[in-house]
Design a protein around this motif. Structure first.
Motif, PDB file in Angstrom:
ATOM      1  N   PRO A 144      -7.315  -0.279   3.611  1.00 21.77           N
ATOM      2  CA  PRO A 144      -7.560   1.109   4.056  1.00 21.77           C
ATOM      3  C   PRO A 144      -7.162   1.337   5.520  1.00 21.77           C
ATOM      4  O   PRO A 144      -6.719   2.432   5.877  1.00 21.77           O
ATOM      5  N   ILE A 145      -7.271   0.335   6.354  1.00 23.06           N
ATOM      6  CA  ILE A 145      -6.880   0.465   7.762  1.00 23.06           C
ATOM      7  C   ILE A 145      -5.370   0.611   7.863  1.00 23.06           C
ATOM      8  O   ILE A 145      -4.867   1.484   8.571  1.00 23.06           O
ATOM      9  N   TRP A 146      -4.629  -0.249   7.159  1.00 25.45           N
ATOM     10  CA  TRP A 146      -3.168  -0.151   7.150  1.00 25.45           C
ATOM     11  C   TRP A 146      -2.735   1.230   6.664  1.00 25.45           C
ATOM     12  O   TRP A 146      -1.882   1.873   7.257  1.00 25.45           O
ATOM     13  N   ARG A 147      -3.341   1.677   5.527  1.00 23.91           N
ATOM     14  CA  ARG A 147      -2.990   2.990   4.976  1.00 23.91           C
ATOM     15  C   ARG A 147      -3.229   4.095   6.002  1.00 23.91           C
ATOM     16  O   ARG A 147      -2.398   4.983   6.174  1.00 23.91           O
ATOM     17  N   ALA A 148      -4.368   4.051   6.663  1.00 21.92           N
ATOM     18  CA  ALA A 148      -4.705   5.087   7.652  1.00 21.92           C
ATOM     19  C   ALA A 148      -3.698   5.095   8.803  1.00 21.92           C
ATOM     20  O   ALA A 148      -3.255   6.163   9.236  1.00 21.92           O
ATOM     21  N   ILE A 149      -3.324   3.931   9.293  1.00 26.39           N
ATOM     22  CA  ILE A 149      -2.357   3.846  10.393  1.00 26.39           C
ATOM     23  C   ILE A 149      -1.022   4.447   9.974  1.00 26.39           C
ATOM     24  O   ILE A 149      -0.429   5.249  10.687  1.00 26.39           O
ATOM     25  N   PHE A 173       0.844  -1.196   0.000  1.00 28.15           N
ATOM     26  CA  PHE A 173       0.000   0.000   0.000  1.00 28.15           C
ATOM     27  C   PHE A 173       0.879   1.247   0.000  1.00 28.15           C
ATOM     28  O   PHE A 173       2.050   1.200   0.339  1.00 28.15           O
ATOM     29  N   ARG A 174       0.260   2.351  -0.406  1.00 31.92           N
ATOM     30  CA  ARG A 174       0.969   3.628  -0.502  1.00 31.92           C
ATOM     31  C   ARG A 174       0.208   4.702   0.259  1.00 31.92           C
ATOM     32  O   ARG A 174      -1.020   4.681   0.288  1.00 31.92           O
ATOM     33  N   THR A 175       0.966   5.617   0.826  1.00 28.31           N
ATOM     34  CA  THR A 175       0.381   6.827   1.377  1.00 28.31           C
ATOM     35  C   THR A 175       1.108   8.000   0.727  1.00 28.31           C
ATOM     36  O   THR A 175       2.306   7.915   0.449  1.00 28.31           O
ATOM     37  N   ALA A 176       0.369   9.062   0.459  1.00 28.91           N
ATOM     38  CA  ALA A 176       0.950  10.242  -0.165  1.00 28.91           C
ATOM     39  C   ALA A 176       0.826  11.413   0.803  1.00 28.91           C
ATOM     40  O   ALA A 176      -0.196  11.563   1.482  1.00 28.91           O
ATOM     41  N   HIS A 177       1.866  12.206   0.860  1.00 24.93           N
ATOM     42  CA  HIS A 177       1.938  13.330   1.795  1.00 24.93           C
ATOM     43  C   HIS A 177       2.559  14.524   1.086  1.00 24.93           C
ATOM     44  O   HIS A 177       3.436  14.356   0.237  1.00 24.93           O
ATOM     45  N   THR A 178       2.137  15.717   1.454  1.00 24.19           N
ATOM     46  CA  THR A 178       2.763  16.936   0.970  1.00 24.19           C
ATOM     47  C   THR A 178       3.202  17.733   2.182  1.00 24.19           C
ATOM     48  O   THR A 178       2.416  17.935   3.118  1.00 24.19           O
ATOM     49  N   PHE A 179       4.457  18.143   2.171  1.00 25.99           N
ATOM     50  CA  PHE A 179       5.025  18.896   3.282  1.00 25.99           C
ATOM     51  C   PHE A 179       5.509  20.258   2.794  1.00 25.99           C
ATOM     52  O   PHE A 179       6.041  20.368   1.681  1.00 25.99           O
ATOM     53  N   ALA A 180       5.344  21.268   3.619  1.00 28.18           N
ATOM     54  CA  ALA A 180       5.762  22.633   3.290  1.00 28.18           C
ATOM     55  C   ALA A 180       7.224  22.830   3.654  1.00 28.18           C
ATOM     56  O   ALA A 180       7.589  23.696   4.439  1.00 28.18           O
ATOM     57  N   ALA A 181       8.069  21.999   3.092  1.00 25.59           N
ATOM     58  CA  ALA A 181       9.525  22.070   3.303  1.00 25.59           C
ATOM     59  C   ALA A 181      10.177  21.470   2.066  1.00 25.59           C
ATOM     60  O   ALA A 181       9.603  20.585   1.429  1.00 25.59           O
ATOM     61  N   PRO A 182      11.371  21.940   1.717  1.00 25.46           N
ATOM     62  CA  PRO A 182      12.044  21.412   0.529  1.00 25.46           C
ATOM     63  C   PRO A 182      12.471  19.951   0.722  1.00 25.46           C
ATOM     64  O   PRO A 182      12.647  19.479   1.850  1.00 25.46           O
ATOM     65  N   PRO A 183      12.667  19.236  -0.394  1.00 25.22           N
ATOM     66  CA  PRO A 183      13.065  17.825  -0.306  1.00 25.22           C
ATOM     67  C   PRO A 183      14.297  17.571   0.562  1.00 25.22           C
ATOM     68  O   PRO A 183      14.339  16.575   1.283  1.00 25.22           O
ATOM     69  N   GLY A 198      -4.943 -10.369   8.017  1.00 24.76           N
ATOM     70  CA  GLY A 198      -4.920  -8.916   8.089  1.00 24.76           C
ATOM     71  C   GLY A 198      -4.476  -8.240   6.809  1.00 24.76           C
ATOM     72  O   GLY A 198      -4.510  -7.012   6.711  1.00 24.76           O
ATOM     73  N   THR A 199      -4.066  -9.016   5.810  1.00 19.76           N
ATOM     74  CA  THR A 199      -3.655  -8.434   4.539  1.00 19.76           C
ATOM     75  C   THR A 199      -4.731  -8.578   3.467  1.00 19.76           C
ATOM     76  O   THR A 199      -4.501  -8.216   2.319  1.00 19.76           O
ATOM     77  N   LEU A 200      -5.883  -9.109   3.843  1.00 21.49           N
ATOM     78  CA  LEU A 200      -6.988  -9.177   2.888  1.00 21.49           C
ATOM     79  C   LEU A 200      -7.313  -7.763   2.406  1.00 21.49           C
ATOM     80  O   LEU A 200      -7.160  -6.789   3.163  1.00 21.49           O
ATOM     81  N   PRO A 201      -7.747  -7.612   1.168  1.00 17.48           N
ATOM     82  CA  PRO A 201      -7.995  -6.275   0.607  1.00 17.48           C
ATOM     83  C   PRO A 201      -8.891  -5.380   1.470  1.00 17.48           C
ATOM     84  O   PRO A 201      -8.703  -4.169   1.473  1.00 17.48           O
TER      85      PRO A 201
END
Length: 180
Positions: free
Chosen positions: A158-163, A28-38, A151-154
């Motif tokens: 969403p629970i894993w992603r949220a955590i 799974f993937r989570t995407a984030h945007t931060f107000a700081a340079p790479p 716990g890896t069933l599809p």
């Protein structure tokens, strides 16, 4: 051998490589945007204080040396007293492109890690935004041991992603707000 040293002993994980991102029972993937340079975001992701913000005492990372790069191994988990060794996985870096991409997989762990997890890997990619911030995509691949594989069933993705989203977004923003 004492019970304490037996619990802290590292046991090898089954062999792992970057194909785990295609073959793990849960990716799974989570995407984030931060107000700081790479560069600033990178300094935290590749720093000695990574994961200290997790809500468990003693959690963090410990590098075997000051070196960073492909092939470097670090410990992640309960790396400081009083819980040193309760859960530690040793992670080897597969990619290490400054302020762009980092990936690694667990190559060994303490008894509790090896009991619960077969494979575990992470990849983080960073890209600068037009306003000087950073887009970060965090990919996690995990294959637990049976019976935890349920716990890896599809339906659980969403629970894993949220955590994982919650465990990174707020703490990273607080860390980025600190003076460095």
């Amino acid at each position: 051998m004492s019970i304490g040293s037996a619990l802290r002993e590292q046991r090898p994980s089954p062999p792992i490589d970057e194909s785990v991102f295609e073959n793990a029972s849960l990716v799974f993937r989570t995407a984030h945007t931060f107000a700081a340079p790479p560069d600033r975001v990178w300094s935290i992701l590749d720093g000695d204080r990574m994961f200290e913000w997790l809500p468990f005492p003693g959690i963090g990372v410990r590098y075997d040396s000051a070196e960073r790069g492909v092939g470097v191994v670090r410990e992640m988990g309960s790396v400081t007293p009083p819980f040193r060794g309760l859960w530690i996985q040793r992670e080897e870096f597969w990619s290490h492109e400054h302020a762009k991409r980092i990936s690694y997989g667990a190559i060994s762990g303490t008894w509790i890690y090896v009991l619960l997890v077969r494979h575990y890997a992470e990849e983080m990619t960073l890209a600068g935004t037009a306003d000087g911030g950073t887009d970060l995509v965090w990919t996690v691949a995990v294959t637990p041991r049976l019976p935890l594989r349920v716990g890896t069933l599809p339906i659980f993705a969403p629970i894993w992603r949220a955590i994982y989203r919650v465990s990174l977004r707020g703490p990273m923003r607080r860390r980025l707000a600190e003076k460095h």
